[in-house]
Design a protein around this motif. Sequence first.
Motif, mmCIF file in Angstrom:
data_model
loop_
_atom_site.group_PDB
_atom_site.id
_atom_site.type_symbol
_atom_site.label_atom_id
_atom_site.label_comp_id
_atom_site.label_asym_id
_atom_site.label_seq_id
_atom_site.Cartn_x
_atom_site.Cartn_y
_atom_site.Cartn_z
ATOM 1 N N THR A 1 0.869 -1.239 -0.061
ATOM 2 C CA THR A 1 -0.165 0.015 0.187
ATOM 3 C C THR A 1 0.838 1.369 -0.037
ATOM 4 O O THR A 1 0.542 1.987 -0.760
ATOM 5 C CB THR A 1 -1.003 0.160 1.038
ATOM 6 N N PRO A 2 1.813 1.413 1.016
ATOM 7 C CA PRO A 2 2.939 2.588 0.834
ATOM 8 C C PRO A 2 3.400 2.931 -0.542
ATOM 9 O O PRO A 2 3.567 3.886 -0.923
ATOM 10 C CB PRO A 2 3.730 2.452 1.960
ATOM 11 N N LEU A 3 3.974 1.667 -0.983
ATOM 12 C CA LEU A 3 4.487 1.707 -2.460
ATOM 13 C C LEU A 3 3.484 2.388 -3.522
ATOM 14 O O LEU A 3 4.034 3.128 -4.154
ATOM 15 C CB LEU A 3 4.915 0.275 -2.933
ATOM 16 N N MET A 4 2.234 1.866 -3.477
ATOM 17 C CA MET A 4 1.393 2.386 -4.466
ATOM 18 C C MET A 4 0.940 3.841 -4.120
ATOM 19 O O MET A 4 0.747 4.519 -5.288
ATOM 20 C CB MET A 4 0.055 1.340 -4.187
ATOM 21 N N GLU A 5 1.085 4.258 -3.097
ATOM 22 C CA GLU A 5 0.971 5.800 -2.575
ATOM 23 C C GLU A 5 1.999 6.496 -3.354
ATOM 24 O O GLU A 5 1.811 7.654 -3.904
ATOM 25 C CB GLU A 5 0.960 5.954 -1.275
ATOM 26 N N LEU A 6 3.167 5.911 -3.066
ATOM 27 C CA LEU A 6 4.504 6.570 -3.730
ATOM 28 C C LEU A 6 4.348 6.883 -5.115
ATOM 29 O O LEU A 6 4.614 7.912 -6.074
ATOM 30 C CB LEU A 6 5.528 5.766 -3.603
ATOM 31 N N LEU A 7 3.670 5.660 -5.989
ATOM 32 C CA LEU A 7 3.595 5.756 -7.197
ATOM 33 C C LEU A 7 2.493 6.716 -7.929
ATOM 34 O O LEU A 7 2.653 7.338 -8.888
ATOM 35 C CB LEU A 7 3.192 4.420 -8.082
ATOM 36 N N ILE A 8 1.467 6.893 -6.700
ATOM 37 C CA ILE A 8 0.358 7.745 -7.391
ATOM 38 C C ILE A 8 0.832 9.313 -7.119
ATOM 39 O O ILE A 8 0.604 10.038 -7.894
ATOM 40 C CB ILE A 8 -0.756 7.591 -6.085
ATOM 41 N N ASN A 9 1.674 9.373 -6.289
ATOM 42 C CA ASN A 9 2.146 10.877 -5.965
ATOM 43 C C ASN A 9 3.251 11.177 -7.193
ATOM 44 O O ASN A 9 3.334 12.308 -7.545
ATOM 45 C CB ASN A 9 2.762 10.947 -4.690
ATOM 46 N N ILE A 10 3.984 10.327 -7.769
ATOM 47 C CA ILE A 10 4.921 10.184 -8.763
ATOM 48 C C ILE A 10 4.127 10.706 -10.072
ATOM 49 O O ILE A 10 4.453 11.477 -10.874
ATOM 50 C CB ILE A 10 5.829 9.167 -8.969
ATOM 51 N N ASN A 11 3.073 9.875 -10.163
ATOM 52 C CA ASN A 11 2.233 10.026 -11.397
ATOM 53 C C ASN A 11 1.404 11.364 -11.414
ATOM 54 O O ASN A 11 1.333 12.118 -12.513
ATOM 55 C CB ASN A 11 1.198 8.918 -11.422
ATOM 56 N N GLN A 12 1.034 11.908 -10.307
ATOM 57 C CA GLN A 12 0.239 12.938 -10.342
ATOM 58 C C GLN A 12 1.295 14.169 -10.244
ATOM 59 O O GLN A 12 0.590 15.419 -10.871
ATOM 60 C CB GLN A 12 -0.169 13.209 -8.819
ATOM 61 N N LYS A 13 2.641 14.326 -10.192
ATOM 62 C CA LYS A 13 3.389 15.313 -10.680
ATOM 63 C C LYS A 13 3.728 15.547 -12.158
ATOM 64 O O LYS A 13 4.518 16.146 -12.599
ATOM 65 C CB LYS A 13 4.679 15.058 -9.728
ATOM 66 N N MET A 14 3.432 14.545 -12.885
ATOM 67 C CA MET A 14 3.722 14.407 -14.454
ATOM 68 C C MET A 14 3.116 15.804 -15.190
ATOM 69 O O MET A 14 2.134 16.311 -14.895
ATOM 70 C CB MET A 14 2.873 13.233 -15.075
ATOM 71 N N VAL A 15 4.048 16.238 -15.694
ATOM 72 C CA VAL A 15 3.820 17.669 -16.454
ATOM 73 C C VAL A 15 4.390 17.443 -17.792
ATOM 74 O O VAL A 15 5.453 16.825 -18.142
ATOM 75 C CB VAL A 15 4.725 18.710 -15.811
ATOM 76 N N PHE A 16 3.566 17.952 -18.856
ATOM 77 C CA PHE A 16 3.828 17.679 -20.208
ATOM 78 C C PHE A 16 4.383 19.102 -20.561
ATOM 79 O O PHE A 16 4.315 20.116 -20.129
ATOM 80 C CB PHE A 16 2.505 17.546 -20.961
ATOM 81 N N PRO A 17 5.228 19.022 -21.836
ATOM 82 C CA PRO A 17 5.604 20.266 -22.313
ATOM 83 C C PRO A 17 4.759 20.944 -23.092
ATOM 84 O O PRO A 17 3.501 20.412 -23.245
ATOM 85 C CB PRO A 17 6.674 19.525 -23.597
ATOM 86 N N LYS A 18 4.860 22.137 -23.500
ATOM 87 C CA LYS A 18 3.851 23.125 -23.905
ATOM 88 C C LYS A 18 3.308 22.651 -24.953
ATOM 89 O O LYS A 18 1.924 22.693 -25.342
ATOM 90 C CB LYS A 18 4.442 24.579 -24.088
ATOM 91 N N PHE A 19 3.815 22.185 -26.002
ATOM 92 C CA PHE A 19 3.228 21.632 -27.324
ATOM 93 C C PHE A 19 2.206 20.394 -27.021
ATOM 94 O O PHE A 19 1.529 19.913 -27.960
ATOM 95 C CB PHE A 19 4.315 21.351 -28.457
ATOM 96 N N LEU A 20 2.302 19.733 -25.899
ATOM 97 C CA LEU A 20 1.560 18.612 -25.445
ATOM 98 C C LEU A 20 0.235 19.142 -24.244
ATOM 99 O O LEU A 20 -0.264 18.218 -24.143
ATOM 100 C CB LEU A 20 2.203 17.512 -25.322
ATOM 101 N N LYS A 21 0.343 20.417 -24.199
ATOM 102 C CA LYS A 21 -0.546 20.897 -23.203
ATOM 103 C C LYS A 21 -2.143 20.442 -23.543
ATOM 104 O O LYS A 21 -3.009 20.091 -22.426
ATOM 105 C CB LYS A 21 -0.554 22.481 -23.255
#
Length: 307
Positions: free
Chosen positions: A115-135
């Motif tokens: 469960t903690p490992l899954m939380e870490l992956l969720i938090n990493i995933n939530q910080k995903m940012v795309f470059p401007k041309f893929l906004k």
Amino acid sequence: MTDSYNDRIHPAGQFFILVVITFGMMIAGGVVGAGIIWMFYGLDPLLSLIKAGVTPQVVNELWVLQVTSTTIPLFAGPFVFAKFVVKKPGAYLKATVKFNPLLLVMVFAVMIFSTPLMELLININQKMVFPKFLKGVEQWMRDSETEAAKETSILLALKSVWQMLWALLVVGFLTAVAEEFLFRGCIQTIFTRLTKNPHLGIWLAAILFSAIHMQFFGFLPRLMLGVFFGYFVLWSGSTWTSVWGHFINNGTAVVVTYLYKQKTIAVNPDDQHIFNYGHYTFSLIITLLLFFVYRKLTVTKTQQATL
């Protein structure tokens, strides 16, 4: 070279046929669901679903569509494919119950301690940012995420024990059965035969499993769950081990959401900052150790002697 799989149809062809059958059944199920809604709830709720989308006023109708257009087709599709197309349900569905029952205990432990490992992956995933041309793509993904979260929130707005038990049956058990026999049964088998590599088959099936949910900011934890489920099946030879793991994951979410809404517990199921990096490290170590034990339990004495 021959194996236990069907040799008449190339794996790529098998995958195409499985997709056509399953999506065809989903469309047919949607039509049947719409007919049931029209018959028992009237035309207005059906039109409301079509025009306004998911709202709390049509939650019963949403459950009907969930069962008829998703749950049933996702199970019926792989069953029809395995039984009537490749004609080897044992090899593709892997519905055997002949496995060490201790594996179910190990699956339970894996799901809890990861469960903690899954939380870490969720938090990493939530910080995903795309470059401007893929906004534009990023905004589409976030909109899809918001819509999926809205639908889940409405379905899990549980006000009674009976509603919680119903959600536990459909979201917890039936969804686990349907998705596991599709992804870990048929699709993982097809990808394994296509690549001639069981590990690659597991990862490809897990990637598709995560992507098909259309919740991109939860992609990594769902991908890892798919990998967990894949190895449960690979080493045990039974899809029921992954069904059990999937049920624990979904069922826990249902029960915790109900208890939180009833103010029985204070832990918000949407809070993804419960653990710290010490917990994450411990979770990773214990999870790997549990998988090692799980693997050892599936190796026969004859195999152990040759290791």
